[in-house]
Enzyme design. Structure first.
Site: not given
Ligand code: ATR
Length: 270
Positions: A65, A102
């Protein structure tokens, strides 16, 4: 068919292909979604090959990420603050936009699916790694009364809290500093559950009627969910809903349609 995939390492247990195939079927969008085992020393090469193959977008998971954040040609404000990208959107032949869904996923699972109102609440977030960095700004944008980020290594919690202080009432501390504090919601964003453990927090830290939420998920209750049950949490939830919601938000960014998540969550619960 337009090509999408999730890239991570390891990747074989990812539920994302199943989730996105269900979204494609539900919406009738021409989406083909695969999985890519990213090489630890050539993430950028893997992404470039996927684009050369006609790929339109990627979900990015552990441990890539941060690399995806550096690779993106432009970043959404959320991704910028998170320092991490879980969604890459192809803009044109060679350019990628990075986003992070997220936090939206966590907030939607809590507020829409579970009916928990975050506004005005005292919230404890455990951990200060990538998982927590990804969600803290969207949480603060819900205007809780106060968010405390508590971490085993206190210095990481201090610096994370400092970096997001413009978005709301937030402070960092070490786990041992929680003595005497109480919260209506505790969100576990540590990796302790992966070793079957729970961060060491005082028994009294959950307010009466408070909720527990673990960003991890598993077919059996996670260690932190079990902690919640043992401490009389009104609800103690795992992160499966968050997983499906973050996927839905990625799908929306790519296709401009927000799929319905409840049938997919029910399917995964089996
Ligand atoms: P991720 O990207 O999953 O957040 P990470 O950046 O390595 O992974 O962060 C892991 C987090 O879990 C950290 O907050 C870590 O605490 P430290 O910063 O003190 O290392 C936390 N963590 C991992 N194991 C833990 C344990 N047994 N008890 C408490 N916290 C733990």
């Amino acid at each position: 068919m337009d090509k999408y995939a999730v890239i991570g390492n390891p990747i074989e247990h990812s539920k994302s292909p199943e989730i996105h195939r269900a979204f494609a079927e539900q919406t009738g969008e021409p989406v083909a979604y695969g999985r890519i085992l990213g090489s630890l020393d050539d993430f950028v090469g893997d992404v470039r090959r996927f684009l050369a193959d006609g790929g339109q977008g990627l979900n990015v998971t552990v441990p890539f990420k941060e690399q995806a954040w550096r690779l993106a040609d432009e970043l959404s404000p959320k991704a910028h603050t998170a320092g991490a990208v879980n969604t890459l959107i192809r803009l044109d032949k060679n350019r990628l936009r990075g986003d992070n869904t997220d936090g939206v996923g966590l907030v939607r699972d809590l507020t829409v699916n579970q009916g928990f109102r975050l506004q005005g609440k005292r919230i404890l977030v455990l951990g200060a790694g990538g998982a927590v960095r990804g969600v803290i700004r969207p949480l603060l944008e819900q205007q809780p009364k106060r968010v405390i980020i508590a971490n085993r290594t206190a210095s990481k919690a201090y610096s994370l809290a400092n970096g997001v202080a413009v978005y709301g009432q937030v402070a960092g501390c070490g786990l041992e500093e929680l003595e005497g504090m109480q919260f209506e919601l505790i969100i576990n964003g540590t990796a302790a559950g992966l070793e079957g453990k729970v961060p060491s927090i005082p028994d009294s830290v959950l307010a009466k009627g408070g909720w527990c939420y673990d960003m991890l998920y598993s077919n059996n209750p996670t260690p932190f969910q079990a902690w919640g049950y043992e401490h009389q949490a009104a609800r103690s939830l795992d992160g499966l809903g968050m997983l499906v919601e973050q996927a839905a938000e990625s799908f929306r960014l790519w296709r401009d349609i927000l799929p319905e998540t409840s049938p997919v969550i029910a399917m995964l619960r089996g």
